[in-house]
Structure formats: C-alpha cells, structure tokens
Design an enzyme around this catalytic site. Structure first.
Site, mmCIF file in Angstrom:
data_model
loop_
_atom_site.group_PDB
_atom_site.id
_atom_site.type_symbol
_atom_site.label_atom_id
_atom_site.label_comp_id
_atom_site.label_asym_id
_atom_site.label_seq_id
_atom_site.Cartn_x
_atom_site.Cartn_y
_atom_site.Cartn_z
ATOM 1 N N ASP A 1 45.880 29.556 16.048
ATOM 2 C CA ASP A 1 46.897 30.323 15.344
ATOM 3 C C ASP A 1 48.291 29.752 15.566
ATOM 4 O OD1 ASP A 1 45.159 32.037 14.202
ATOM 5 O OD2 ASP A 1 45.497 33.725 15.546
ATOM 6 N N GLU B 1 32.713 -14.180 34.139
ATOM 7 C CA GLU B 1 31.568 -13.469 34.724
ATOM 8 C C GLU B 1 30.265 -13.764 33.978
ATOM 9 O OE1 GLU B 1 30.481 -8.926 36.208
ATOM 10 O OE2 GLU B 1 32.126 -9.250 34.815
ATOM 11 N N ASP B 2 30.344 -13.917 32.652
ATOM 12 C CA ASP B 2 29.118 -13.969 31.842
ATOM 13 C C ASP B 2 28.780 -15.339 31.266
ATOM 14 O OD1 ASP B 2 28.926 -11.281 32.311
ATOM 15 O OD2 ASP B 2 29.777 -10.663 30.386
ATOM 16 N N ASP C 1 39.101 -2.065 27.587
ATOM 17 C CA ASP C 1 37.678 -2.370 27.738
ATOM 18 C C ASP C 1 36.862 -1.080 27.806
ATOM 19 O OD1 ASP C 1 35.340 -4.074 28.494
ATOM 20 O OD2 ASP C 1 35.578 -3.080 30.427
#
Length: 709
Positions: free
Chosen positions: A271, A88-89, A151
């Site tokens: 408690d 994608e990048d 992710d």
C-alpha cells in the site's frame, strides 16, 4: 593478426559481442583492443571445457566480465574477470599471465583464484581461517572481491543445473557471506540481485507466491502511480527545477524481509507508493524536498537526511514519508545523479571512467571502503586468532548504525551499542588510550553504557590514564578492540601481571574470597592450562580469561545461589539465550560472552560452538527448581496447519486452557494451503510444555507442533 580479427575468428565471438558493446561505451579504443586480445587468450585456454549445462565454458568468464563492465570498472578489472579461471582450470600459468598482460592483472587473477578455493557451508564455517583469507585478499586489491561478487552473481543466475540441496547450500552461503560484503561496499545493484536469487533458491514456493502477488498489486495500482507521478512532475515544472521522476519498485526480498521482521501483512507493504527524484545538484535536492512537503502532507518522524549524514557504506539520499491523495502513504527518495550512481555501484564507482577517459574523483563510498580496509589490516595485525579476527569483522559487516556528535558539531557514525570508549577511539587512538570519563549532552555518562543517535559526546582524558582490559567486554567497534589489544600486548610483562592480579582480587572479594591456598592455586593453573599465576594474571589482563570464570571455578556454590533460578553463576547476573530459549528441565550451560556477560544456553544449542567450550568461557550450571517453580519461561513453538476460519482463536484458547500465555505470534506461508505459525508462549518447565503442545495438537487442521530450539 589485429586483436579484433583474432576475437572475430572465434566461434564464441557472438557470446563476447554484448560485453564488447558495453566496454566500447566507456573505455578508450586502445583499452577495448586490449580486452579483445584478452578474450582471445581466455577463449583459447577454455576451448575444450564445457559447463554443467553443456555450453562452452567461456560463457561464464564472459558473463562475469559483463557484470564488471556494467559497473564501468577499469580495463584491468575486465581483463582479470575474463581470465579469472585460466590459472586454476587450464595450462596457463601465473608467470605466463604476467608476461602477457602485466603484474596488476596477474595479481588480481591470483587473488580471485585463491578465493575460488575457499568453500563455505555456512557463515559459522566461514568465520574461521577461510573467511580470514578472503577478507585479507580483499585488503590487497578490492577489485579481487568485486570480481568474486560478479562470479557469484553469474553462478547464482545459473543454479538451475544443480541438485536442489546444492542450490540451497550455495544460496545460503551467498546470503550469509557475500551479500553483507556487497552491502558494506555500497554495491546495491549486486546486493539486490543476489538477495532475489537467494530467496528464489531457498524459498522457491514463497518466492513464486510473492512474485505473483506483487505483479497483481502493481497492475492494480497503475492509475494511482501515474497520478502521483504527474503531480510530482508538474510541481517540479512550476518551480523551474530540472529532474527526472521514477516509480521506485520494491524488491521481492525486501518485501519478504519486512513481512517477517516487522510482522506485516503483504497489503500493508504494497500500500506504500515509492518514488525517486533524480536532480543535478545538492541544492536542488533540498529545494525539491520543500516542494514535496508543500505538495503532500509530511508524516511525523518520516524524514531522514542521508546527504548530510551518509550511511556507513557511503549511501546518500533524502528520504521522506508523505500522505498522498486519498490518504495513500508515499515514500520519496531525492538525490543527485552522482548519488544515484553511487547507490548502485558503491565502491566500484571509483574505477568508473568519465567521458574524457580519466578516472572519476574519489567519492564518499570509496573513502569509507578505504577506511574499512585500513581498519581490517589493523585488525589482522592485532588479532590473536582467526576467531578473534572474524568476530571483529562481523561487527563491521553487519552494522546497525547510530550517529553522534562532538561538542563542535562534527558527526560520527558508530555501530549500534557503541560506548563512549568506542567514540573516543573513533576520534583518535591517543584519546581512547587516555580516556577516563565522558559527558553526554553535558551530563556525566558511564563509559560502559551504550550511546544513542543524536547525542553530543565530550571525552574527558588524562595523561596518566591507560586502557583498561575490562573495556574489551563493553566496546563494540573493531577499531577500539584492536587498539586496546595492541596496547595491552605492548605493556611490560610486570604491568600486565599487576593489572590481572588486581582484576582477579576485585572479583574474588565480591564472592568473599580474600586469599587462595596453595591447593586452590594449583587447581586453577591445571584447569586453565597456565604454567604459573603470572601467566594467568597476564591472560586476565589481555581479556583471554574472564575473572568470573576463575571465581566460579573456586566457588561453585556461592551463597547467592538460592536467590536465582540458575545455580552455579556465582551470584552474578545472567540472561537466557534467545536462540534456544532454555526452560527448566533442559540440560543447560553458561557461556561467558564478551560484552553480554553470562548467557544461559541449552546444552545442545547450535549457536554454542565447540571453540566456546573451553575453561574460562563456560560455567557448569543447573536449574534451581525451588525458585523456577514460581516463574514463567518463554519458548517458541512452530505450528504447521491448514488454514481455516477461526483456527487461530482455537489455538489461543488451547494455550489458555493449558495454563500458558501467548507472548507473540506471527505467520508465514509455506505453500498455497499450508501456513507456519511461530508462537512464543510461557511455560513452567518441560512437563508444562508437553501439556501445551498436546492441547494445540488436538485443534482440527493442525498438522504438526514442535518446539524450536
């Protein structure tokens, strides 16, 4: 150049070193070399990129891969985690990935890449086509969703660099979409961390106040905890049973949720002292249970056996509540090493490696996940729309389960609200299709009534019977709905028309309509967008149009109306929505909800979606003021105040003077000085509500009062 030398040549190797140490602990040497090579490629692809914080982008894929490695997932999962953003990048393509690392890694990366493109603002938006795509991506390879969860975990850890409004949006999305998936897959480590991170982002003040209170409480009770630990450890030694005992820390989000849901004070939760005993085998678990019940007094109804009857996500353990020294409440969980491993990693444990390098055997959690995913595929094939599909999945994602028995003692887990028809389909599709009745605990039992935990159910079948479209309004399991729809879709057109005609005739007779004029028929067809009556009958048989909507359209002023507080329901029973709590004076609308009948909402209710406002799903209704004048209606008020002694008593007195009654009250801390009171009161109508609010506002230290819709 060897893979390790390639990795060492990167200036980002120090970030990678921790991940490499983890994979070296459980993966063979050749797999570690493959991961070294994968890191080198990912690092090279992302070399020019930076995160919002200014750090090298490669830190994020490494962090995601580290979460995956901590689950002890296989080599392909770690590789895909390192590479999940490259397609994608960066300039690297899917074909390049497949050529370099193989088809499996490429398919997982492709699946994660598609999920990254999905953006949800809240669960309602996620309900539609995007949510459908995400669930279906998971059905192809469950490792896709495991990497997506990893992710999201790292993104939640690093939310600090974002604007506050964006932090809250992402945290809510995580809590409403990804936490339920992690829970359904049994991955409690990831689920618990995501819940804590979400709470810190959505309620930062409450999180800080609660965290400080928990730290103080834990420091104050160290001596009590160590004393109980010594007593438990000593009893195990006396009995000659090997095992390890730890104090079980309560999670902040779990504490907060119990305080809100059960209206408990902080000290009531803290408690309770929690302990976990980890043993070698199942036999030892039951032996230790007996030892603990001899050591401390068991509390009535305080024992749950999740070993014999695992939870839907595969979780197994013995839970017992005891009375400890000086009367302090103790909760003990008893399980084997494998069960503890499964409780933390759930379905992810399927890919864990044994010491010899072979994959771990299939587990209860893995089988449950496989069954669930098979069910999702069946749902996808039978669902008529995205909304229909997601409504079915939602039932499986948020199960509040019961367990029931066959006559021979076999145990079945079902969601809360399940009917004998749901149980019949859980046994086998053919049993569901031919079901005509049921006996519960040897007594005849209606097919539409909800079952309870512990009941023994016998299904009565007949070869000549077939599924009834009315069942769609009562069944709750996605499998039952899917099978019924598939059967109805497979019916010959003529049979579908006959079923729909009979259902409509029965409903019309109940409101004393024996026959239809040609004008009435044409009006029905126009209103419900049907080309002819046969198409209408088919849609009724399929459950797409409910007969009550047709009856109401024909007879908006039924003779029953004068008896009911709401006009326009055709005399049929209804309930008021708890989300918006309508009261006389509000503009209202009726929604015909499958499984719940007619529900009256405020016309502006946020839970009443646009896709619900279609003919066949809504009725135009109004208040019958002659009847409501003698009735009380519940509504919720939110009161913000500066706390002081006696203020709740003064608010209660103000409500009483205004002629109202308090049905329930709970409080929440907004900050160190300000409290939020959630008050459910009874009122006659909007005018009466205004009077109640005015009285409460007059109480000193009350900052604001408004109605919660």
């Amino acid at each position: 150049m060897p893979p390790l030398e390639q990795a060492l040549s990167s200036p980002n190797f120090p970030f990678y070193a921790h991940l490499r140490d983890i994979v070296c602990q459980y993966l063979p040497k050749d797999c570690v070399e493959t991961i070294d090579r994968t890191f080198f490629v990912a690092d090279f692809a992302h070399k020019e990129q930076k995160r919002a914080s200014g750090e090298p982008y490669i830190i994020h894929p490494i962090a995601v891969a580290t979460v995956i490695a901590q689950m002890h997932l296989d080599v392909e999962s770690v590789q895909a985690a390192l590479l999940h953003d490259v397609v994608e990048d960066t300039e690297i393509t899917s074909s390049m990935l497949e050529q370099e690392f193989g088809s499996t890694v490429n398919e997982i990366v492709e699946g994660v890449t598609k999920l990254d493109k999905l953006r949800f603002h809240d669960y309602k938006e996620a309900q539609m086509e995007n949510f459908r795509k995400m669930i279906l991506a998971m059905t192809k390879d469950i490792r896709v969703i495991l990497i997506k969860l990893a992710d999201r975990t790292h993104n939640m850890r690093t939310l600090g660099a974002l604007r506050p409004d964006k932090r809250v949006r992402i945290a809510k999305e995580t809590l409403e979409v990804f936490v339920p998936i992690a829970n359904r897959l049994g991955i409690s480590d990831v689920r618990a961390e995501l819940e804590e991170l979400c709470m810190a982002s959505i309620y930062p003040m409450r999180y800080r106040v609660l965290k400080a209170a928990v730290t103080r409480a834990r420091n104050n009770r160290k001596e009590v905890v160590s004393g109980i630990l010594e007593a438990i450890t000593g009893r195990l030694k006396e009995a000659g049973i090997e095992g390890r005992v730890t104090g079980r820390e309560k999670r902040l989000y779990s504490i907060y949720r119990k305080m809100v849901q059960k209206e408990l004070q902080f000290r009531e939760i803290m408690d309770v002292y929690g302990f976990r005993i980890i043993l070698k085998d199942v036999d030892s678990c039951y032996r230790v249970l007996g030892q603990m019940h001899n050591l401390f007094k068991p509390r009535p109804n305080g024992f749950k056996d999740y070993i014999a009857i695992p939870k839907l996500n595969g979780y197994q353990s013995l839970h017992t509540s005891l009375v400890g020294p000086h009367g302090v409440p103790i909760e003990i969980q008893i399980r084997t090493e494998l069960m503890d491993h499964m409780a933390a990693r759930g379905v992810a444990a399927h890919w864990s490696y044994k010491e010899n390098g072979s994959k771990a055997v299939s587990t209860a959690s893995q089988k449950n996940a496989q069954d669930w995913i098979k069910n999702l595929i069946d749902l996808q094939q039978s669902a008529g729309s995205s909304l229909e599909f997601v409504e079915d999945v939602k039932t499986d994602l948020f199960p509040d389960s019961i367990f029931v028995f066959t006559p021979d003692g076999t145990i079945y887990n079902l969601p809360k609200g399940a009917t004998p028809v749901d149980f019949a389909y859980a046994l086998h599709t053919d049993i569901g299709h031919h079901c005509i009745g049921a006996r519960v605990n040897h007594h005849v039992f209606p097919l539409s009534r909800s079952l309870q935990s512990g009941q023994s159910i016998e299904i009565i079948t007949s070869k000549n019977s077939c599924p009834n479209a009315i069942w769609l309004s009562t069944v709750v399991t996605s499998k039952a709905r899917s099978c019924i729809r598939q059967y109805l879709k497979g019916l010959r057109s003529q049979e579908c028309v006959l079923i729909g005609r009979r259902l409509l005739q029965n409903t019309l007779r109940s409101v004393r309509i024996e026959s239809l004029t040609q004008d009435q028929i044409q009006s029905i067809l126009d209103n419900f967008n049907e080309k002819d009556m046969n198409a209408l009958f088919s849609d009724i048989a399929m459950g797409n149009i409910l007969t009550v909507a047709v009856a109401k359209f024909l007879d908006p002023d039924s003779h029953h109306h004068h008896e009911l507080p709401v006009k326009g329901t055709g005399g049929l029973p209804f309930t008021f929505a708890q989300c918006c709590m309508p009261i006389p004076g509000d503009n209202i609308i009726a929604h015909i909800a499958q499984g719940r009948g007619i529900v009256i909402h405020n016309e502006n209710c946020k839970n009443f979606r646009e896709e619900d406002r279609v003919p066949g799903k809504v009725l135009n209704v109004s208040w019958n003021m002659a009847v409501t004048a003698n009735m009380d209606f519940k509504t919720t008020l939110l009161i913000e105040l500066n706390n002081r002694q006696g203020i709740l008593s003064e608010i209660s007195n103000a409500v009483d003077i205004a002629g109202s009654k308090i049905e329930s009250i709970n409080s929440d801390l907004k900050d160190e000085k300000t409290f939020l009171i959630n008050l459910i009161v009874t009122v006659k109508d909007n005018l009466h509500l205004t009077s109640v609010i005015k009285r409460i506002k007059a109480v000193p230290n009350v900052i604001s009062v408004y109605r919660r819709r």
